[in-house]
Design a protein around this motif. Structure first.
Motif, PDB file in Angstrom:
ATOM      1  N   THR A  84       0.818  -1.207   0.000  1.00 46.74           N
ATOM      2  CA  THR A  84       0.000   0.000   0.000  1.00 46.74           C
ATOM      3  C   THR A  84       0.857   1.264   0.000  1.00 46.74           C
ATOM      4  O   THR A  84       1.774   1.401   0.814  1.00 46.74           O
ATOM      5  CB  THR A  84      -0.905   0.015   1.242  1.00 46.74           C
ATOM      6  N   PRO A  85       0.588   2.218  -0.895  1.00 49.14           N
ATOM      7  CA  PRO A  85       1.318   3.497  -0.874  1.00 49.14           C
ATOM      8  C   PRO A  85       0.842   4.365   0.289  1.00 49.14           C
ATOM      9  O   PRO A  85      -0.353   4.457   0.572  1.00 49.14           O
ATOM     10  CB  PRO A  85       0.951   4.136  -2.213  1.00 49.14           C
ATOM     11  N   VAL A  86       1.794   5.013   0.957  1.00 44.62           N
ATOM     12  CA  VAL A  86       1.492   5.897   2.070  1.00 44.62           C
ATOM     13  C   VAL A  86       1.603   7.357   1.641  1.00 44.62           C
ATOM     14  O   VAL A  86       0.891   8.220   2.138  1.00 44.62           O
ATOM     15  CB  VAL A  86       2.444   5.618   3.253  1.00 44.62           C
ATOM     16  N   ASP A  87       2.512   7.651   0.726  1.00 45.78           N
ATOM     17  CA  ASP A  87       2.738   9.027   0.279  1.00 45.78           C
ATOM     18  C   ASP A  87       3.135   8.993  -1.190  1.00 45.78           C
ATOM     19  O   ASP A  87       3.850   8.082  -1.624  1.00 45.78           O
ATOM     20  CB  ASP A  87       3.845   9.677   1.117  1.00 45.78           C
ATOM     21  N   ILE A  88       2.690   9.971  -1.976  1.00 43.63           N
ATOM     22  CA  ILE A  88       3.076  10.084  -3.379  1.00 43.63           C
ATOM     23  C   ILE A  88       3.373  11.548  -3.680  1.00 43.63           C
ATOM     24  O   ILE A  88       2.813  12.452  -3.056  1.00 43.63           O
ATOM     25  CB  ILE A  88       1.986   9.563  -4.346  1.00 43.63           C
ATOM     26  N   SER A  95       6.515   7.135  -5.004  1.00 42.79           N
ATOM     27  CA  SER A  95       5.544   6.607  -4.043  1.00 42.79           C
ATOM     28  C   SER A  95       6.273   5.878  -2.929  1.00 42.79           C
ATOM     29  O   SER A  95       7.218   5.134  -3.170  1.00 42.79           O
ATOM     30  CB  SER A  95       4.551   5.660  -4.739  1.00 42.79           C
ATOM     31  N   ALA A  96       5.834   6.117  -1.678  1.00 41.54           N
ATOM     32  CA  ALA A  96       6.390   5.448  -0.503  1.00 41.54           C
ATOM     33  C   ALA A  96       5.408   4.370  -0.058  1.00 41.54           C
ATOM     34  O   ALA A  96       4.195   4.600  -0.016  1.00 41.54           O
ATOM     35  CB  ALA A  96       6.623   6.458   0.623  1.00 41.54           C
ATOM     36  N   HIS A  97       5.928   3.182   0.297  1.00 42.89           N
ATOM     37  CA  HIS A  97       5.072   2.026   0.545  1.00 42.89           C
ATOM     38  C   HIS A  97       5.320   1.399   1.911  1.00 42.89           C
ATOM     39  O   HIS A  97       6.399   1.557   2.506  1.00 42.89           O
ATOM     40  CB  HIS A  97       5.301   0.967  -0.542  1.00 42.89           C
ATOM     41  N   LEU A  98       4.324   0.657   2.368  1.00 40.79           N
ATOM     42  CA  LEU A  98       4.399   0.001   3.665  1.00 40.79           C
ATOM     43  C   LEU A  98       5.422  -1.124   3.716  1.00 40.79           C
ATOM     44  O   LEU A  98       5.738  -1.623   4.796  1.00 40.79           O
ATOM     45  CB  LEU A  98       3.019  -0.553   4.064  1.00 40.79           C
ATOM     46  N   ASP A  99       5.956  -1.545   2.569  1.00 44.03           N
ATOM     47  CA  ASP A  99       6.982  -2.582   2.568  1.00 44.03           C
ATOM     48  C   ASP A  99       8.391  -1.996   2.653  1.00 44.03           C
ATOM     49  O   ASP A  99       9.382  -2.709   2.491  1.00 44.03           O
ATOM     50  CB  ASP A  99       6.862  -3.463   1.327  1.00 44.03           C
ATOM     51  N   GLY A 100       8.499  -0.675   2.913  1.00 44.84           N
ATOM     52  CA  GLY A 100       9.802  -0.053   3.029  1.00 44.84           C
ATOM     53  C   GLY A 100      10.415   0.351   1.715  1.00 44.84           C
ATOM     54  O   GLY A 100      11.546   0.825   1.678  1.00 44.84           O
ATOM     55  N   LYS A 101       9.700   0.189   0.611  1.00 44.02           N
ATOM     56  CA  LYS A 101      10.211   0.529  -0.711  1.00 44.02           C
ATOM     57  C   LYS A 101       9.682   1.895  -1.159  1.00 44.02           C
ATOM     58  O   LYS A 101       8.578   2.307  -0.805  1.00 44.02           O
ATOM     59  CB  LYS A 101       9.805  -0.524  -1.744  1.00 44.02           C
ATOM     60  N   VAL A 102      10.499   2.579  -1.953  1.00 42.61           N
ATOM     61  CA  VAL A 102      10.070   3.784  -2.663  1.00 42.61           C
ATOM     62  C   VAL A 102      10.206   3.491  -4.145  1.00 42.61           C
ATOM     63  O   VAL A 102      11.263   3.055  -4.607  1.00 42.61           O
ATOM     64  CB  VAL A 102      10.914   5.007  -2.274  1.00 42.61           C
ATOM     65  N   ARG A 103       9.134   3.702  -4.884  1.00 40.43           N
ATOM     66  CA  ARG A 103       9.120   3.366  -6.300  1.00 40.43           C
ATOM     67  C   ARG A 103       9.011   4.639  -7.133  1.00 40.43           C
ATOM     68  O   ARG A 103       8.294   5.580  -6.762  1.00 40.43           O
ATOM     69  CB  ARG A 103       7.968   2.412  -6.607  1.00 40.43           C
ATOM     70  N   GLU A 135      11.532  -0.675   7.767  1.00 42.29           N
ATOM     71  CA  GLU A 135      10.459  -1.565   7.308  1.00 42.29           C
ATOM     72  C   GLU A 135       9.354  -0.839   6.560  1.00 42.29           C
ATOM     73  O   GLU A 135       8.748  -1.395   5.648  1.00 42.29           O
ATOM     74  CB  GLU A 135       9.858  -2.307   8.507  1.00 42.29           C
ATOM     75  N   THR A 136       9.064   0.396   6.956  1.00 41.73           N
ATOM     76  CA  THR A 136       7.956   1.138   6.350  1.00 41.73           C
ATOM     77  C   THR A 136       8.449   2.480   5.842  1.00 41.73           C
ATOM     78  O   THR A 136       9.092   3.235   6.581  1.00 41.73           O
ATOM     79  CB  THR A 136       6.829   1.376   7.374  1.00 41.73           C
ATOM     80  N   ALA A 137       8.165   2.797   4.580  1.00 35.60           N
ATOM     81  CA  ALA A 137       8.492   4.110   4.014  1.00 35.60           C
ATOM     82  C   ALA A 137       7.288   5.025   4.216  1.00 35.60           C
ATOM     83  O   ALA A 137       6.163   4.666   3.851  1.00 35.60           O
ATOM     84  CB  ALA A 137       8.833   3.987   2.538  1.00 35.60           C
ATOM     85  N   TRP A 138       7.535   6.214   4.785  1.00 38.44           N
ATOM     86  CA  TRP A 138       6.435   7.105   5.151  1.00 38.44           C
ATOM     87  C   TRP A 138       6.319   8.341   4.259  1.00 38.44           C
ATOM     88  O   TRP A 138       5.229   8.876   4.099  1.00 38.44           O
ATOM     89  CB  TRP A 138       6.606   7.576   6.602  1.00 38.44           C
ATOM     90  N   SER A 139       7.420   8.836   3.728  1.00 36.33           N
ATOM     91  CA  SER A 139       7.339  10.117   3.024  1.00 36.33           C
ATOM     92  C   SER A 139       8.302  10.169   1.853  1.00 36.33           C
ATOM     93  O   SER A 139       9.351   9.514   1.852  1.00 36.33           O
ATOM     94  CB  SER A 139       7.650  11.285   3.980  1.00 36.33           C
ATOM     95  N   VAL A 140       7.922  10.948   0.838  1.00 36.89           N
ATOM     96  CA  VAL A 140       8.777  11.263  -0.302  1.00 36.89           C
ATOM     97  C   VAL A 140       8.686  12.759  -0.554  1.00 36.89           C
ATOM     98  O   VAL A 140       7.616  13.345  -0.452  1.00 36.89           O
ATOM     99  CB  VAL A 140       8.372  10.487  -1.577  1.00 36.89           C
ATOM    100  N   SER A 141       9.821  13.392  -0.883  1.00 36.27           N
ATOM    101  CA  SER A 141       9.844  14.828  -1.150  1.00 36.27           C
ATOM    102  C   SER A 141      10.965  15.128  -2.129  1.00 36.27           C
ATOM    103  O   SER A 141      12.135  14.811  -1.863  1.00 36.27           O
ATOM    104  CB  SER A 141      10.046  15.617   0.145  1.00 36.27           C
ATOM    105  N   PHE A 142      10.623  15.731  -3.274  1.00 40.28           N
ATOM    106  CA  PHE A 142      11.617  16.108  -4.276  1.00 40.28           C
ATOM    107  C   PHE A 142      12.197  17.479  -3.950  1.00 40.28           C
ATOM    108  O   PHE A 142      11.496  18.376  -3.470  1.00 40.28           O
ATOM    109  CB  PHE A 142      10.989  16.181  -5.670  1.00 40.28           C
ATOM    110  N   SER A 143      13.494  17.662  -4.248  1.00 42.49           N
ATOM    111  CA  SER A 143      14.083  18.997  -4.211  1.00 42.49           C
ATOM    112  C   SER A 143      13.482  19.815  -5.345  1.00 42.49           C
ATOM    113  O   SER A 143      12.940  19.258  -6.303  1.00 42.49           O
ATOM    114  CB  SER A 143      15.606  18.912  -4.355  1.00 42.49           C
ATOM    115  N   PRO A 144      13.543  21.154  -5.271  1.00 43.11           N
ATOM    116  CA  PRO A 144      12.901  21.983  -6.301  1.00 43.11           C
ATOM    117  C   PRO A 144      13.410  21.741  -7.716  1.00 43.11           C
ATOM    118  O   PRO A 144      12.690  22.000  -8.671  1.00 43.11           O
ATOM    119  CB  PRO A 144      13.222  23.414  -5.837  1.00 43.11           C
TER     120      PRO A 144
END
Length: 743
Positions: free
Chosen positions: A539-543, A554-562, A580-589
């Motif tokens: 499941t994605p937590v943040d996109i 996308s950040a996922h509950l399996d600890g992966k960022v895709r 174990e769990t990826a919670w957030s993703v944030s790009f630089s400008p």
């Protein structure tokens, strides 16, 4: 003035120079038969620095000794070329020295005066670097002239002097590496720069990068490891392959200004790929749209309207793209003037600008300065020194709510954005003593009602005029923030996490149903599904979209960022976080760096473990790791990274220096969400008080607002830096809007 006069436009990728003869004739200098001298410099360990095409040729054999864009290094002090650290002034001097030598060869003598152009937004330190390099190059009697002023002089000579005193001319300068929009005002004594808006991450190179990413999405699946290796360019063979690909993409892009289709050679697969003008324009649209917005902002900052402009002139090689002129005409209602040879406009105009009377130096507001002076973060590079660190004070005052129509409330925020901030309320000029009184919501039309169950995700459009909300009623609603009215039910289906695309035309949502987990991208105008990512793992937590819209993370509950290609739905990279769990993703400008946050639950008796990681988006490699933190968000200028711990205490990372300061050590026990309203204003969620506003220039909390302290469930929020709006919901089917207005 007797003798020869030299005008030089030192550019990011290419440098142009013209020579004015004693009889007044102006001719461009040729370098190896071309008017464009590559600004590249190559370090020969046993000899002098090579510049121009000689540098590019030598760089094929030893790419680690090549600096293709010295202008982008102006703040770095020194650059590591091979094993040798080379001062930036020496790099620039190598290019200017080549120009001076050619001018002396053509004229038979050294020019008596040299006019050197620079961006209008460059401050004293950058101008000093350029002047020092010119002196080191042996140029004579050097004068600096602002690029848009030089362009204005060239324009007036090309079309006739029809700019009266008090009149304004806009200059759209799209170069290879950067973009600047300027408004020039004519005064009784000359010209002055009335306003500037710059983009450090918008230019021909960025369009080239979009094309390469597009080609990767179509072809990299044949051999993903090989494609990633070429982009990483860690071996000489991969560096040569990447340079060949970039050269072919650039030439194809230039050809598509005249033709409908062409091909690009792919050295990795030993074949060619088709590329059409339609594809190129689709890829360039997000970036070009930003340049048009910056132009509109510069015109507004100058205190004029587009209709009152005497002209809008296009300069820089990137302005040759027909789409640039089309977008400007559509947005501003003014037909831009495309010069015959836009690459030469600044260099030729510099000679007349230097000869003309000089107006008194205008006072350019801080917010009008080109973003080149506050350029975004890039991954740490060994051997570079002197990165600028800049903080400006922002006075923040707490005021009581005023009954302001929502349209006026939003428009005021857009007009005043970037000038400091205050929360709407009383006329106090300083922050109140702690504890801060809560702010009140803006009156009339700021409670959005349309969901029948709890709202759990919010996202503003890039311009802040629209918002989407997802609720447990399995709908995604689209709102007009200016009126507070619901536009429509965009989606009938559950979406847990939402993100607007940079162009505002589409919305991505993490979609979980009995059939599985998906990420879908919907067309905002029609509600149709444009793209579906249907094999996404947990499941994605943040996109979040990258600033160009070419990548979705996308950040996922399996600890992966895709990382996904939003246009084709293809997954092209998987980043394994430290927990174990990826919670957030944030790009630089600039889209080059991705910050991810993750954590591991260790049990009731042991503190949870958290890690924030920074990744090079192009290579998929980690560049920095920060243990002890769970989430991370980049500030709008990319200089600050806001961090939360697993207990949701907040810290700030100065990206340039790596220094971490603590904003609050007290665990908030709940929430953990962060959002920037500006480079100096941060909003966070909190269990006790629901939401908090922080002034980062002082490190103090400004106020708390919203929420229900007795309710243990989590609040959700979104913020719009463009308008100063905050949307919040706290265990409710309704959304409340709050106002933070500039001072």
């Amino acid at each position: 003035m007797a003798g020869y006069r030299l005008g030089v436009d030192f550019g990011t990728s290419t440098t142009v120079a013209v020579l004015r003869w004693p009889d007044g004739a102006i001719k461009p200098l040729l370098f190896d038969g071309s008017e464009l001298l590559p600004s590249a410099v190559w370090r020969d360990p046993a000899g002098p620095l090579l510049s121009g095409r000689d540098a590019l040729f030598a760089g094929r054999g030893a790419p680690d000794r090549l600096e293709p864009n010295p202008k982008r290094c102006v703040d770095d002090g020194a650059v590591l070329l091979g094993a040798d650290e080379t001062p930036v002034t020496a790099l620039i001097a190598a290019v200017l020295g080549r120009v001076g030598a050619e001018a002396a060869r053509v004229a038979g003598e050294a020019p008596t005066e040299t006019v050197l152009t620079c961006p209008a937004g460059w401050g004293g330190p950058r101008r000093a670097v350029l002047s020092a390099a010119a002196e080191a190059a042996g140029l004579t009697a050097v004068r600096l002239v602002d690029e848009p002023v030089a362009a204005a002089h060239h324009f007036l000579r090309a079309v006739g002097d029809r700019l009266p005193v008090g009149g304004h001319l806009a200059v759209y300068d799209l170069g290879v590496g950067t973009f600047d929009a300027s408004v020039i005002r004519r005064t009784a004594s000359g010209f002055e720069v009335a306003a500037v808006r710059g983009l450090a991450d918008a230019g021909g190179l960025d369009i080239d990068a979009a094309v390469i990413e597009h080609l990767g999405g179509a072809y990299a699946r044949r051999d993903p490891a090989r494609w990633r290796a070429m982009l990483a360019a860690e071996t000489d063979a991969d560096r040569r392959g990447l340079r060949q690909l970039r050269d072919d993409v650039r030439e194809a892009k230039e050809l598509l200004s005249r033709a409908a289709a062409t091909t690009v050679a792919l050295p990795v697969f030993s074949e060619t790929a088709p590329l059409t003008r339609e594809e190129l324009e689709r890829l360039a649209l997000p970036m070009l749209s930003r340049t048009v917005e910056a132009t509109e902002a510069a015109i507004s900052a100058a205190g004029v309207t587009a209709e009152r402009l005497v002209g809008l002139v296009l300069v820089g090689g990137g302005s040759r793209m027909p789409l640039a002129a089309t977008l400007l005409h559509q947005r501003l209602g003014v037909a831009p003037v495309a010069l015959e040879r836009p690459e030469l406009a600044v260099a030729e105009g510099s000679l007349f600008a230097a000869a003309a009377p000089t107006a008194a130096a205008p006072t350019v507001p801080a917010e009008a300065t080109s973003t080149l002076d506050t350029e975004p973060i890039s991954p740490p590079v060994a051997g570079r020194r002197g990165a600028r660190r800049w903080w400006a004070a922002a006075a923040v005052a707490i005021l009581l709510a005023a009954a302001v129509p929502v349209q006026d409330w939003l428009d005021n925020g857009q007009r005043e954005q970037g000038q400091g901030s205050r929360v709407t309320g009383s006329a106090s000029a300083t922050p109140p003593a702690s504890p801060s009184p809560p702010v009140s919501p803006v009156a009339a039309g700021v409670t959005l009602k349309g969901h029948s169950d709890l709202v759990d995700s919010l996202a503003f459009s890039p311009d802040g005029t629209r918002m989407v909300s997802a609720g447990l009623d399995s709908t995604v609603q689209l709102w007009d923030v200016r009126t507070g009215a619901k536009v429509k039910t965009l989606v009938k289906g559950a979406a847990d996490t939402l993100a607007f695309a940079p162009d505002g035309r589409s919305v991505a949502g993490a979609y979980v149903s009995a059939a599985g987990r998906e990420i879908r991208i919907w067309n905002v105008a029609t509600g149709d599904v444009q793209t579906t990512m249907d094999d996404i793992g947990h499941t994605p937590v943040d996109i979040q979209f990258s600033p160009t819209g070419r990548t979705l993370a996308s950040a996922h509950l399996d600890g992966k960022v895709r990382l996904w290609g939003p246009t084709n739905g293809g997954e092209y990279a998987v980043l394994t976080t430290a927990r174990e769990t990826a919670w957030s993703v944030s790009f630089s400008p600039d889209g080059r760096v991705l910050a991810t946050g993750s954590s591991t639950f260790t049990g009731a008796s042991t503190p949870d473990l958290g890690t924030v990681q920074l990744w090079n988006v192009a290579t998929g490699k980690q560049t920095k790791r920060l243990d002890g933190f769970e989430r991370a968000v980049f500030s709008p200028n990319g200089k600050t990274l806001a961090l939360t711990t697993v207990t949701n205490a907040i810290s700030l990372l100065d990206v340039a220096s790596g220094k971490i300061t603590t904003l609050t050590e007290q665990p908030t026990l709940h929430g953990g969400q962060l959002a920037f309203l500006s480079d100096k204003l941060l909003v966070s969620t909190d269990f006790k008080d629901a939401f908090r506003l922080w002034d980062l220039s002082t490190g103090r909390q400004v106020t708390t607002f919203g929420g229900e302290p007795v309710d243990p469930r989590e609040g959700t929020m979104a913020a719009s830096p463009r308008t100063g709006a905050i949307a919040t919901t706290w265990n409710s089917a309704h959304v409340r809007l709050w106002k933070v207005t500039p001072t």
